[in-house]
Design an enzyme around this catalytic site. Structure first.
Site, mmCIF file in Angstrom:
data_model
loop_
_atom_site.group_PDB
_atom_site.id
_atom_site.type_symbol
_atom_site.label_atom_id
_atom_site.label_comp_id
_atom_site.label_asym_id
_atom_site.label_seq_id
_atom_site.Cartn_x
_atom_site.Cartn_y
_atom_site.Cartn_z
ATOM 1 N N PRO A 19 -24.010 -27.983 -54.360
ATOM 2 C CA PRO A 19 -24.309 -26.898 -55.290
ATOM 3 C C PRO A 19 -25.756 -26.459 -55.150
ATOM 4 O O PRO A 19 -26.662 -27.290 -55.124
ATOM 5 C CB PRO A 19 -24.042 -27.526 -56.664
ATOM 6 C CG PRO A 19 -24.190 -28.999 -56.443
ATOM 7 C CD PRO A 19 -23.755 -29.260 -55.039
ATOM 8 N N MET A 20 -25.964 -25.156 -55.029
ATOM 9 C CA MET A 20 -27.318 -24.609 -54.907
ATOM 10 C C MET A 20 -27.448 -23.417 -55.847
ATOM 11 O O MET A 20 -26.629 -22.492 -55.810
ATOM 12 C CB MET A 20 -27.597 -24.186 -53.462
ATOM 13 C CG MET A 20 -27.662 -25.345 -52.482
ATOM 14 S SD MET A 20 -27.915 -24.807 -50.766
ATOM 15 C CE MET A 20 -26.241 -24.310 -50.326
ATOM 16 N N CYS A 104 -31.935 -33.248 -58.908
ATOM 17 C CA CYS A 104 -32.815 -32.086 -58.956
ATOM 18 C C CYS A 104 -34.274 -32.519 -59.113
ATOM 19 O O CYS A 104 -34.604 -33.252 -60.042
ATOM 20 C CB CYS A 104 -32.414 -31.166 -60.111
ATOM 21 S SG CYS A 104 -33.408 -29.657 -60.185
ATOM 22 N N LYS A 146 -24.561 -37.147 -57.722
ATOM 23 C CA LYS A 146 -25.472 -36.866 -56.606
ATOM 24 C C LYS A 146 -26.878 -37.219 -57.078
ATOM 25 O O LYS A 146 -27.282 -36.835 -58.182
ATOM 26 C CB LYS A 146 -25.407 -35.401 -56.200
ATOM 27 C CG LYS A 146 -26.236 -35.050 -54.961
ATOM 28 C CD LYS A 146 -25.865 -33.674 -54.438
ATOM 29 C CE LYS A 146 -26.656 -33.335 -53.178
ATOM 30 N NZ LYS A 146 -28.040 -32.906 -53.481
ATOM 31 N N ASN A 208 -26.632 -36.954 -47.635
ATOM 32 C CA ASN A 208 -27.143 -35.598 -47.753
ATOM 33 C C ASN A 208 -28.589 -35.582 -47.264
ATOM 34 O O ASN A 208 -29.340 -36.507 -47.525
ATOM 35 C CB ASN A 208 -27.050 -35.143 -49.208
ATOM 36 C CG ASN A 208 -27.668 -33.784 -49.471
ATOM 37 O OD1 ASN A 208 -28.426 -33.616 -50.416
ATOM 38 N ND2 ASN A 208 -27.361 -32.797 -48.643
#
Length: 375
Positions: A19-20, A104, A146, A208
């Site tokens: 997700p971005m 994040c 994540k 990732n």
């Protein structure tokens, strides 16, 4: 090589679109899916904005009929609010898979104890994850997380967080091989993914960081033993990367990279999808940020590049494309890193006293989830 198993969902190739913020809207997910299969996650939304049914947030939580499973990433810092958001996903049938954002590094997120700062507070982290898993399980919705390696080299969190998450019942854990202080600078540490895979043996581990080509994905899996890969910046302006990934994992010859004529067709398709999703004007404005990524390495000229920064309609876009030399082959200069890079932060912005006690029973600030941000 076995498919990636996320709960009841079998994912082949074992590839997840990260997700971005401002990127992985419905249009971009659809475009990427047209090139290859995988798991495609929507933009991150905050749990408080979701439970308050913020119009912008509700607009982000939309999936096309071809999106199965529907994958939603949530960001939250309060177990109660996260629980209410997951209950809403269950009750309103908003998604089939939930991913929780603990990666994040953006200052306005970490300074409120969210994102990559949160796993340092182990009890809070466990409470959020276990609450989400417990409620989501009532509808057989798998929950994944994540995360990053940690806050900085002195405050590493990923091994403890991985074990806590697995013990709490998550379906998979994904690790970005950088700390929060690195942001997207330097190189991802794939060895951390290897160590997480050794420490977490009951659920899949995804890697990732620095996957910019199909060969990178195969190399990461071979070097780390991870069960799947998460692709973020590598597909910006390059949605055909998913076709290359599918071929690589299937053992097929990789497709020939597109020449500029083919790239022009793909970016027009992207603009068309954005127009259908957002309306012609807003869609074209949203498209502007993608042009530099699509045209990386091609000889386009400064005048046309500047004009693309203000393009406002599909006819105008088509006119600018027609003025390019569309017979250019895909350039070597387009390979490698793309998207955000920058330099490491001098420090990670954290709440006052955040690092004093990792076992502290944290009281979350009331404004911790007011902003909607990217991961």
């Amino acid at each position: 090589m076995a498919p990636l198993q996320i709960g009841q969902y079998s994912v082949w190739p074992p590839v997840v679109l990260a997700p971005m913020a401002g990127i992985t809207n419905g249009s971009f997910r659809k475009l990427c899916r047209e090139f290859g299969a995988g798991l495609y996650v929507c933009e991150m939304v905050t749990t408080r904005a979701l439970v308050e049914r913020d119009p912008k947030t509700m607009d982000m939580v939309r999936f096309g009929p071809e999106e199965k499973p529907r994958s939603l990433q949530l960001y939250g810092v309060d177990p109660v609010v996260v629980g209410r958001a997951v209950s809403m996903v269950v009750d309103d049938n908003l998604a089939d898979h939930i991913d929780l954002n603990f990666g994040c590094p953006v200052p306005k997120v970490t300074r409120r104890g969210g994102g990559s700062a949160l796993p340092y507070k182990r009890k809070l982290f466990e409470s959020i994850v276990s609450t989400a898993v417990r409620i989501a399980s009532t509808a057989n919705i798998p929950v994944t997380i994540k995360m990053r390696i940690g806050i900085d080299p002195e405050h590493i969190t990923y091994l403890n967080a991985g074990r806590i998450a697995a013990d709490s019942g998550v379906a998979a854990v994904a690790l970005h091989g950088r700390t929060a202080i690195q942001h997207y600078s330097g190189s991802a540490d794939w060895s951390a993914i290897s160590r997480l895979k050794e420490a977490v043996t009951t659920v899949p581990v995804l890697g990732n960081g620095d996957i910019f080509a199909a060969g990178d994905a195969l190399a990461m899996m071979e070097q780390t033993g991870c069960d799947g890969v998460v692709v973020g910046r590598g597909c910006q302006g390059r949605p055909w990367l998913f076709a290359e990934l599918a071929a690589a994992f299937d053992g097929r010859t990789l497709p020939t990279p597109p020449d500029l004529r083919a790239v022009a067709g793909i970016l027009q398709r992207h603009a068309q999808l954005l127009g259908e999703e957002m309306g012609a004007d807003r869609g074209m404005r949203d498209m502007r940020k993608h042009f530099a990524w699509y045209l990386k390495g091609f000889a386009v000229g400064g005048e046309i590049r500047a004009a693309l920064g203000t393009v406002s309609s599909m006819p105008e876009l088509q006119d600018l494309l027609s003025r390019m030399d569309l017979d250019q082959p895909y350039p070597q200069a387009a390979e490698g890193p793309r998207g955000r890079q920058g330099t490491a932060q001098r420090r990670v912005h954290l709440p006052e006293g955040w690092l004093d006690d990792p076992e502290e029973d944290v009281v979350v600030a009331k404004d911790a989830e007011l902003d909607i941000s990217g991961g």
